[in-house]
Design a protein around this motif. Structure first.
Motif, PDB file in Angstrom:
ATOM      1  N   GLU A 176       0.832  -1.309  -0.248  1.00 53.25           N
ATOM      2  CA  GLU A 176       0.038   0.172  -0.397  1.00 53.25           C
ATOM      3  C   GLU A 176       0.943   1.117  -0.120  1.00 53.25           C
ATOM      4  O   GLU A 176       2.091   1.112   0.679  1.00 53.25           O
ATOM      5  N   GLU A 177       0.208   1.810  -0.705  1.00 50.94           N
ATOM      6  CA  GLU A 177       0.645   4.167  -0.639  1.00 50.94           C
ATOM      7  C   GLU A 177      -0.449   4.542   0.169  1.00 50.94           C
ATOM      8  O   GLU A 177      -1.030   4.538  -0.401  1.00 50.94           O
ATOM      9  N   TYR A 178       0.439   5.322   1.633  1.00 47.96           N
ATOM     10  CA  TYR A 178      -0.496   5.796   2.449  1.00 47.96           C
ATOM     11  C   TYR A 178       0.204   7.188   2.585  1.00 47.96           C
ATOM     12  O   TYR A 178       1.617   7.175   2.126  1.00 47.96           O
ATOM     13  N   GLU A 179      -0.293   7.458   3.311  1.00 53.38           N
ATOM     14  CA  GLU A 179       0.884   9.046   4.698  1.00 53.38           C
ATOM     15  C   GLU A 179       0.716   8.903   5.638  1.00 53.38           C
ATOM     16  O   GLU A 179       2.312   7.827   5.590  1.00 53.38           O
ATOM     17  N   THR A 180       0.603   9.581   6.655  1.00 53.21           N
ATOM     18  CA  THR A 180       0.730   8.832   8.182  1.00 53.21           C
ATOM     19  C   THR A 180       0.524   7.264   8.382  1.00 53.21           C
ATOM     20  O   THR A 180       1.163   6.778   9.235  1.00 53.21           O
ATOM     21  N   ALA A 181      -0.926   7.136   8.190  1.00 53.17           N
ATOM     22  CA  ALA A 181      -1.473   5.851   9.762  1.00 53.17           C
ATOM     23  C   ALA A 181      -2.608   5.533   8.876  1.00 53.17           C
ATOM     24  O   ALA A 181      -2.825   6.095   8.057  1.00 53.17           O
ATOM     25  N   ARG A 182      -2.598   4.049   9.055  1.00 50.79           N
ATOM     26  CA  ARG A 182      -4.224   3.993   8.314  1.00 50.79           C
ATOM     27  C   ARG A 182      -4.541   1.620   9.017  1.00 50.79           C
ATOM     28  O   ARG A 182      -3.341   1.485   9.372  1.00 50.79           O
ATOM     29  N   ALA A 183      -5.417   1.748   9.133  1.00 47.79           N
ATOM     30  CA  ALA A 183      -5.756   0.538  10.045  1.00 47.79           C
ATOM     31  C   ALA A 183      -5.222  -0.778   9.750  1.00 47.79           C
ATOM     32  O   ALA A 183      -5.200  -0.560   8.285  1.00 47.79           O
ATOM     33  N   PRO A 184      -4.615  -1.333  10.135  1.00 44.44           N
ATOM     34  CA  PRO A 184      -4.017  -2.678   9.589  1.00 44.44           C
ATOM     35  C   PRO A 184      -4.973  -3.394   8.103  1.00 44.44           C
ATOM     36  O   PRO A 184      -6.227  -3.614   8.048  1.00 44.44           O
ATOM     37  N   TYR A 185      -4.128  -3.612   7.454  1.00 46.02           N
ATOM     38  CA  TYR A 185      -4.531  -4.451   5.921  1.00 46.02           C
ATOM     39  C   TYR A 185      -5.380  -5.774   6.155  1.00 46.02           C
ATOM     40  O   TYR A 185      -4.269  -6.704   7.586  1.00 46.02           O
ATOM     41  N   SER A 186      -6.478  -5.765   5.957  1.00 46.94           N
ATOM     42  CA  SER A 186      -7.338  -6.923   5.658  1.00 46.94           C
ATOM     43  C   SER A 186      -8.244  -7.103   3.965  1.00 46.94           C
ATOM     44  O   SER A 186      -8.242  -6.275   3.307  1.00 46.94           O
ATOM     45  N   ALA A 187      -7.418  -8.282   4.361  1.00 48.01           N
ATOM     46  CA  ALA A 187      -8.349  -8.989   2.440  1.00 48.01           C
ATOM     47  C   ALA A 187      -9.066  -9.331   2.771  1.00 48.01           C
ATOM     48  O   ALA A 187      -9.768 -10.302   3.382  1.00 48.01           O
ATOM     49  N   VAL A 188     -10.440  -8.511   1.949  1.00 47.94           N
ATOM     50  CA  VAL A 188     -11.813  -8.821   1.976  1.00 47.94           C
ATOM     51  C   VAL A 188     -12.558  -9.241   0.487  1.00 47.94           C
ATOM     52  O   VAL A 188     -13.130  -9.831   0.620  1.00 47.94           O
ATOM     53  N   ARG A 189     -11.123  -9.841  -0.109  1.00 57.13           N
ATOM     54  CA  ARG A 189     -11.765 -10.384  -1.912  1.00 57.13           C
ATOM     55  C   ARG A 189      -9.908 -11.292  -2.011  1.00 57.13           C
ATOM     56  O   ARG A 189      -8.818 -11.014  -1.055  1.00 57.13           O
ATOM     57  N   ASP A 190     -10.513 -12.596  -3.008  1.00 54.60           N
ATOM     58  CA  ASP A 190      -9.122 -13.193  -2.777  1.00 54.60           C
ATOM     59  C   ASP A 190      -8.751 -12.719  -3.695  1.00 54.60           C
ATOM     60  O   ASP A 190      -9.032 -11.588  -4.098  1.00 54.60           O
ATOM     61  N   PHE A 191      -7.452 -13.551  -4.236  1.00 55.32           N
ATOM     62  CA  PHE A 191      -7.099 -12.466  -5.056  1.00 55.32           C
ATOM     63  C   PHE A 191      -7.722 -12.519  -6.881  1.00 55.32           C
ATOM     64  O   PHE A 191      -7.159 -11.403  -7.453  1.00 55.32           O
ATOM     65  N   ASP A 192      -8.469 -13.718  -7.126  1.00 56.19           N
ATOM     66  CA  ASP A 192      -8.871 -13.741  -8.481  1.00 56.19           C
ATOM     67  C   ASP A 192     -10.204 -12.665  -8.469  1.00 56.19           C
ATOM     68  O   ASP A 192     -10.430 -11.773  -9.714  1.00 56.19           O
TER      69      ASP A 192
END
Length: 571
Positions: A176-192
C-alpha cells in the motif's frame, strides 16, 4: 475465475497501473532511464522509483519474462510465476508460486533528508518503508507464506526490504501507498476476485470511450488502457481526476495536451472530460494566463501554451457551467489581447517556442519573440467560441463585440502575415518577417472555410508536402533542418495531426484529411502511443506511453467509424 486477457503489452513500453493511482510498475525509473527490473514508481512530488521487484529462485535472481494486461502484471519462468494486481488506487496484491520475490528499496542510502527508512510496525507486524522523496509510506503485509526482512531500522547505506523465498510454498502480500497511518490491512477479496474487479473497471471505461471499436480499430483497447492507467485521483495541485500525459517521466498536465484527452473522453465520460478541460483553469493567474503545466507538487508559469481552448470547447458537449466557462475563456483570451500584443499591434506574439507548444520548431530560429499565424488563427477561433457562448447566455452585446474582434484579427492575419503564397512570421521587436519549412506555418488551416479559397488551397498543398508514409512530419524530410529525433524539427506528433486534419475537413479537403487520419491511425497500430514518431521509419520516440497520442487515435478512429456509418449505401 476466467478473465479476458487482452490487450497484452510490455511494461517497458507502457507502465502497469490503475485508474486513480499515483504509482505504477515499470522498469522506466527516469527520463530515458531503463532499469533491469520492474520498480514501483510513484508520481507524488515527482517521478520516484521506490521499490525494486526482483524475482528470485533459491536466493538468486531469476531470469523471467514480464508481461502485462490491464488487470494483471506477471513474471514467469520455468519454475513458477508471480502475479500482481491492483485492489484499488493505492493497494496492490502480489502472489507467487515456485518463484520468490525480493522487494527492495530502490535507493540504498538513507540521509537526514532523503532516502527510505524501513521498519516493522509493532502494531500489526507489517513492514513499512517511509520515503523522503514522496513523503509517503509503503506498507507490506504478509497474507500467506513467509517473509525474510533485511535492513530494518538501519541507517546510512544498507539493503532494505523483504524477501519472499518462493521455495515451494505459495506466498501472497499486499503493498500500500499511504500518508501517515491507516488501519491494519485486511483482505476482503481473494486474489482472483481482485483481478476480475480490476478488469471490470477497465472494461467499463473502454466501453464508455470506445463502444465503436472493432477489428478495424485494433489499437482502440490499448489506447483506452493508456488513458485509464494514466488517470490519477485529485491530490496536491491536481484538483480533479486528471489524465497525466504519462506515468513515465512526462507525468504532468500541460495546458494544451489536456484538450485532446478531454475530446477523447467527451462522448462516453463527459464529466471526466470536463475535468480534463478544467484542470489548468483551476490555476489561472491574475492576468488570465494558464500555467504551462500542473502536477502533484508543482505549477509552472514560466511559459504558457497555445490558446486552442476555444477550438476544443466547441467540440465538447455542453455543460451546466456555461457562464463560468465563458468567464474563464474570456480571461484567457484577454491575456493574449492585453499582455501579448505590443502597443499598436493587432496580432499577439509568443515569447518563446515553448509558448506555442512547438518548442524548437524552425519558425523560431531567426527570433524567439514572434507574431505567428497559428497563434492568430487560434485566437480567431477562440473569439468565435466566446461569441457563441455569449449569445447562448443572452449577452448579445458581448457576442457582437467578440465577433468584431475575431473579424479584425482574421483580417490582420491575412493582411500582415500572408505574403501571397504562404504565411510568414514577424519578429515582435524587430518587425522583420521570414518564412520557414515548419508545419507550424501551415497551422492556420484550422480556420477552415474562414480562409479565402486561394489561401486554403495553398495551405493544403503545403501540408501535402509534409505527408510521409506514416503521417505529417513537423519538418519535411527534405529540409536541411530535419532531424529524425528532432522533437518539433521532423517527428510526427498527435496534436498537429488532429488540428490539421480537422482544419482540412472544414476547409473542404475531406479526402486529404481522410488520408492523414488513416496514416496516423496505422502508425499508432504499428508503433503504439509514443510522445512522437520518426517520420521516416515510423518508430516511436521519447516517452512511449503518451496519453494525447492515445487520445488522438481514439478521436480519429471514432470519427472515421462515424463517417462510415453515415455514408450512404451505394450497393
Amino acid at each position: 475465475m476466467t478473465v479476458a486477457a487482452g490487450p497484452v503489452f510490455s511494461p517497458q513500453e507502457i507502465p502497469f497501473s490503475f485508474r486513480g493511482s499515483w504509482f505504477g510498475f515499470s522498469p522506466v525509473i527516469g527520463e530515458k532511464n531503463y532499469a533491469r527490473d520492474v520498480h514501483l514508481v510513484s508520481h507524488q512530488t515527482g517521478m520516484h522509483p521506490i521499490l525494486r521487484l526482483v524475482p528470485v529462485v533459491a536466493g538468486d535472481r531469476a531470469e523471467t519474462v514480464v508481461t502485462a494486461a490491464p488487470q494483471l502484471l506477471t513474471w514467469t519462468c520455468d519454475t513458477g510465476r508471480i502475479d500482481l494486481a491492483y485492489e484499488n488506487a493505492d493497494t496492490v496484491r502480489l502472489r507467487g508460486h515456485g518463484l520468490g520475490l525480493h522487494l527492495q528499496a530502490a535507493d540504498p542510502v538513507l540521509t537526514p533528508f532523503s532516502g527510505p527508512y524501513f521498519y516493522q510496525d509493532p502494531c500489526d507486524g507489517s513492514w513499512v518503508f517511509t520515503v523522503y522523496q514522496t513523503g509517503r509510506r509503503y506498507r507490506i503485509t504478509l497474507l500467506a507464506g513467509r517473509a525474510e526482512p533485511a535492513g530494518a531500522q538501519a541507517l546510512g547505506t544498507a539493503e532494505r526490504g523483504v524477501v519472499l523465498p518462493g521455495d515451494g510454498e505459495p506466498w501472497e502480500i499486499a503493498v500500500e501507498e499511504y500518508e501517515t497511518a491507516r488501519a491494519p490491512y485486511s483482505a476482503v477479496r481473494d486474489f482472483d476476485e481482485v483481478v476480475a474487479a480490476a478488469r471490470a473497471d477497465f472494461d467499463a471505461f473502454t466501453e464508455a470511450v470506445a463502444p465503436w471499436r472493432s477489428d478495424r480499430t485494433p489499437a482502440a483497447e490499448l489506447a483506452a488502457y493508456v488513458l485509464w492507467s494514466a488517470t490519477v485521483r485529485p491530490a496536491g495541485f491536481v484538483t480533479r481526476s486528471a489524465v497525466l500525459m504519462s506515468k513515465h517521466w512526462m507525468d504532468k498536465v500541460w495546458s494544451w495536451d489536456h484538450c485532446f484527452n478531454a475530446l477523447a473522453l467527451a462522448d462516453g465520460l463527459p464529466e471526466l472530460a470536463w475535468d480534463q478541460f478544467r484542470v489548468p483553469f483551476d490555476h489561472q493567474d491574475a492576468t488570465g494566463a494558464l500555467p504551462d503545466s500542473v502536477t502533484h507538487s508543482e505549477i509552472l508559469y514560466n511559459f504558457v501554451k497555445p490558446p486552442i481552448h476555444g477550438w476544443a470547447l466547441r467540440r465538447l458537449p455542453s455543460h451546466g457551467e456555461e457562464l463560468e466557462t465563458y468567464r474563464l475563456l474570456e480571461r484567457w483570451t484577454g491575456f493574449w489581447l492585453t499582455k501579448r500584443r505590443a502597443p499598436g499591434r493587432p496580432l499577439a506574439h509568443y515569447q518563446h517556442g515553448n509558448d506555442s507548444g512547438w518548442d524548437n520548431a524552425t519558425t523560431f530560429d531567426p527570433e524567439r519573440i514572434v507574431e505567428t499565424a497559428d497563434l492568430a488563427a487560434f485566437l480567431v477561433l477562440q473569439m468565435r467560441e466566446l461569441a457563441r457562448l455569449a449569445d447562448r447566455l443572452g449577452r448579445t452585446d458581448d457576442a457582437a463585440a467578440w465577433s468584431r474582434e475575431a473579424d479584425r484579427m482574421r483580417e490582420a492575419l491575412l493582411a500582415e502575415l500572408w505574403d501571397g503564397e504562404r504565411f510568414v512570421a514577424r519578429g515582435a521587436l524587430s518587425g522583420r518577417t521570414w518564412s520557414s519549412s515548419s508545419l507550424l506555418d501551415l497551422m492556420p488551416i484550422v480556420l477552415g472555410d474562414e480562409l479565402p479559397d486561394g489561401v486554403r488551397s495553398a495551405l493544403a498543398a503545403g501540408i501535402e508536402a509534409h505527408l510521409t508514409e506514416f503521417g505529417l512530419a513537423t519538418e519535411p524530410p527534405s529540409s536541411p533542418h530535419y532531424q529524425d529525433d528532432g522533437y518539433w524539427r521532423g517527428p510526427i506528433w498527435a496534436p498537429s495531426t488532429v488540428l490539421i486534419e480537422d482544419g482540412l475537413r472544414r476547409a473542404g479537403y475531406a479526402e486529404q484529411a481522410d488520408e492523414i487520419s488513416a496514416r496516423f491511425r496505422m502508425l499508432c497500430e504499428k508503433s503504439g502511443f509514443a510522445e512522437n514518431f520518426d517520420a521516416r521509419s515510423g518508430a516511436g520516440l521519447r516517452d512511449r506511453a503518451y496519453t494525447w497520442t492515445a487520445s488522438a487515435y481514439l478521436i480519429l478512429a471514432a470519427a472515421c467509424v462515424r463517417r462510415e456509418s453515415e455514408a450512404p449505401d451505394t450497393r
